[in-house]
Scaffold this motif. Structure first.
Motif, PDB file in Angstrom:
ATOM      1  N   LEU A   3       0.931  -1.223   0.025  1.00 32.56           N
ATOM      2  CA  LEU A   3      -0.220   0.070   0.131  1.00 32.56           C
ATOM      3  C   LEU A   3       0.979   1.161  -0.061  1.00 32.56           C
ATOM      4  CD1 LEU A   3      -3.008   1.371   0.374  1.00 32.56           C
ATOM      5  CD2 LEU A   3      -2.458   1.187   2.719  1.00 32.56           C
ATOM      6  N   THR A   4       0.603   2.172  -0.821  1.00 32.92           N
ATOM      7  CA  THR A   4       1.581   3.473  -0.919  1.00 32.92           C
ATOM      8  C   THR A   4       0.552   4.782  -0.431  1.00 32.92           C
ATOM      9  OG1 THR A   4       0.901   3.681  -3.109  1.00 32.92           O
ATOM     10  CG2 THR A   4       3.157   2.350  -2.647  1.00 32.92           C
ATOM     11  N   SER A   5      -0.660   4.599  -0.799  1.00 35.42           N
ATOM     12  CA  SER A   5      -1.626   5.837  -0.326  1.00 35.42           C
ATOM     13  C   SER A   5      -3.069   5.187  -0.221  1.00 35.42           C
ATOM     14  CB  SER A   5      -1.630   6.893  -1.559  1.00 35.42           C
ATOM     15  OG  SER A   5      -2.437   6.562  -2.461  1.00 35.42           O
ATOM     16  N   ASP A  20      -0.194   9.486   2.083  1.00 37.85           N
ATOM     17  CA  ASP A  20       0.999   8.556   1.619  1.00 37.85           C
ATOM     18  C   ASP A  20       1.257   7.786   2.668  1.00 37.85           C
ATOM     19  OD1 ASP A  20       0.901   9.944  -0.898  1.00 37.85           O
ATOM     20  OD2 ASP A  20       2.587  11.053  -0.783  1.00 37.85           O
ATOM     21  N   ILE A  21       1.591   6.360   2.302  1.00 36.76           N
ATOM     22  CA  ILE A  21       1.867   5.568   3.282  1.00 36.76           C
ATOM     23  C   ILE A  21       3.036   4.837   2.933  1.00 36.76           C
ATOM     24  CG2 ILE A  21       0.967   3.304   4.688  1.00 36.76           C
ATOM     25  CD1 ILE A  21      -0.889   5.775   4.761  1.00 36.76           C
ATOM     26  N   GLU A  84      -3.833   3.009  -3.402  1.00 43.18           N
ATOM     27  CA  GLU A  84      -3.002   2.861  -4.288  1.00 43.18           C
ATOM     28  C   GLU A  84      -1.819   2.023  -3.902  1.00 43.18           C
ATOM     29  OE1 GLU A  84      -1.772   6.651  -5.738  1.00 43.18           O
ATOM     30  OE2 GLU A  84      -3.777   7.237  -6.353  1.00 43.18           O
ATOM     31  N   PHE A  85      -1.080   1.146  -4.795  1.00 41.91           N
ATOM     32  CA  PHE A  85      -0.120   0.040  -4.498  1.00 41.91           C
ATOM     33  C   PHE A  85       1.078   0.182  -5.288  1.00 41.91           C
ATOM     34  CE2 PHE A  85      -4.375  -1.200  -3.420  1.00 41.91           C
ATOM     35  CZ  PHE A  85      -4.400  -1.804  -2.242  1.00 41.91           C
ATOM     36  N   GLY A 379      -1.096  14.572  -0.112  1.00 43.63           N
ATOM     37  CA  GLY A 379      -0.978  13.394   1.049  1.00 43.63           C
ATOM     38  C   GLY A 379       0.415  13.253   1.588  1.00 43.63           C
ATOM     39  N   ARG A 380       1.186  14.268   1.454  1.00 46.46           N
ATOM     40  CA  ARG A 380       2.601  14.181   2.139  1.00 46.46           C
ATOM     41  C   ARG A 380       2.904  15.279   3.297  1.00 46.46           C
ATOM     42  NH1 ARG A 380       6.759  14.439  -3.023  1.00 46.46           N
ATOM     43  NH2 ARG A 380       5.866  12.624  -4.278  1.00 46.46           N
TER      44      ARG A 380
END
Length: 385
Positions: A3-5, A20-21, A84-85, A379-380
């Protein structure tokens, strides 16, 4: 697939938020600011893969309870969740190079039944779903659903209409993902089903974590902790490596040692405390804090970790002296899997940050909406120039 977001719009206190993850997402905030809604949004993404999204929303009070209650723009009333991945495996299978930055993206929109349509008045209805893959050149749509009709790319890459019309309560991710006809959809569904959410283990006398379990090899902890004894038995008697587990238990529980007998038909465990060296304390005799810490140890130090671990207020019932050991376990787990931690304990957040270098995100409430201090629209974390 990592997972990126995560984005959530129109859900409870999440008016519109995108995060953002990284490998470790750490959230801290006071009660009532909406930390659990962030956690719950993650759960609903998994519920979409399970096919239980409508049920889960109905179970928490239905659309009238789950929808953002603040001022809305004109147009359809919807809840929208997007994840999002990144996925190197799909890049290789699809013939794209990893350097292109292949990024699967899944979005699901949930709304109310139109006045003249069939269905129950407050039943959550899946309105739209999309799954696309950005190869770095252009997004490739792998699934598109509006209403009951859903189109997807099969294993040959052709865009076809799925032969069965979906019910309003069904997700295309679940139905198509388990059909075996659409590999990329199936891959994403498998990834999401591999997530584990640990949001408070029961500690009453009939709690699953206190009971013996069938002696079956258990590489990871169930979400209710019901196979905890088997997880410990697997570490002790199959992996035969409990150095980290023993150290963390001793640090948190004043020198206590975990003992796990060789299983027969069932597996069990107990604690031996330094002040009572001749006696083994069984799970049903342990305090709430002791048994909860052991369950967290089973979740974070198991033989194999899930694709993502989410913990909601893991400090609950723990004595402050246990927090450094909990932070140690979280830090070790972050080296093996992706973690999502929600806590109201600044002390725990500081302990985790000191070990991992990850900055805690402070959750706040502004004009009724959940937000993150210093979060930009992209998201940052940071501040715009």
């Amino acid at each position: 697939m990592r997972l990126t977001s995560l984005s959530a719009n129109g859900y409870r206190s999440l008016r519109s938020i995108r995060l953002d993850i990284g490998s470790l997402a750490l959230f801290v905030g006071e009660n009532g600011v909406g930390k659990s809604n962030l956690y719950r949004a993650m759960q609903l993404i998994k519920a979409s893969a399970q096919g239980t999204l409508s049920y889960e929303i109905a179970r928490e009070g239905g659309m009238q309870s789950a929808l953002w209650t603040g001022k809305r723009r004109s147009g359809p009333v919807r809840m929208v969740f997007t994840a999002e991945f990144d996925d190197d495996d799909t890049a290789i299978r699809s013939g794209y190079s990893v350097e292109t930055g292949l990024a699967p993206s899944y979005q699901v929109e949930v709304g109310l039944r139109p006045p003249a349509a069939a269905g129950f008045a407050f039943e959550p209805q899946i309105k739209e779903e999309t799954l696309s893959i950005d190869s770095g050149r252009r997004p490739v749509e792998m699934m598109s659903r509006k209403g009951p009709a859903v189109f997807a790319r099969d294993d040959s890459g052709r865009r076809v209409e799925h032969p069965v019309k979906l019910l309003d309560s069904e997700t295309g991710l679940a139905i198509l993902g388990r059909s075996g006809r659409y590999p990329e959809i199936g891959d994403l569904r498998t990834t999401l089903l591999g997530w584990r959410f640990y949001h408070g283990f029961r500690t009453d006398r009939d709690s699953p974590v206190r009971r013996p379990t069938l002696a079956i090899t258990a590489p990871m902890l169930d979400e209710d902790g019901g196979n905890l004894a088997a997880v410990f038995a697997t570490l002790v008697h199959i992996r035969q490596d409990t150095v980290d587990l023993d150290r963390c238990i001793a640090e948190a529980l004043a020198g206590a040692t975990l003992e796990v007998p060789v299983p027969g038909e069932t597996a069990t465990f107990g604690l031996r405390l330094p002040e009572f060296p001749q006696r083994l304390f069984r799970p049903e005799e342990l305090s709430d804090g002791q048994i909860r810490f052991l369950a967290l140890a089973g979740a974070l130090l198991s033989y194999r970790l899930p694709r993502l671990i989410a913990l909601n207020e893991p400090e609950t019932s723990l004595h402050p002296s246990m927090l450094p050991a909990l932070a140690d376990m979280i830090s070790q787990a972050a080296e093996r899997t992706q973690l999502w931690i929600v806590t109201h304990s600044r002390a725990l957040a500081d302990e985790i940050s000191a070990r991992t270098g990850v900055r805690a995100m402070t959750v706040v409430r502004q004009d009724g909406a959940t937000s993150i201090e210093g979060l930009r629209l992209d998201g940052r974390l940071g501040h715009d120039d």
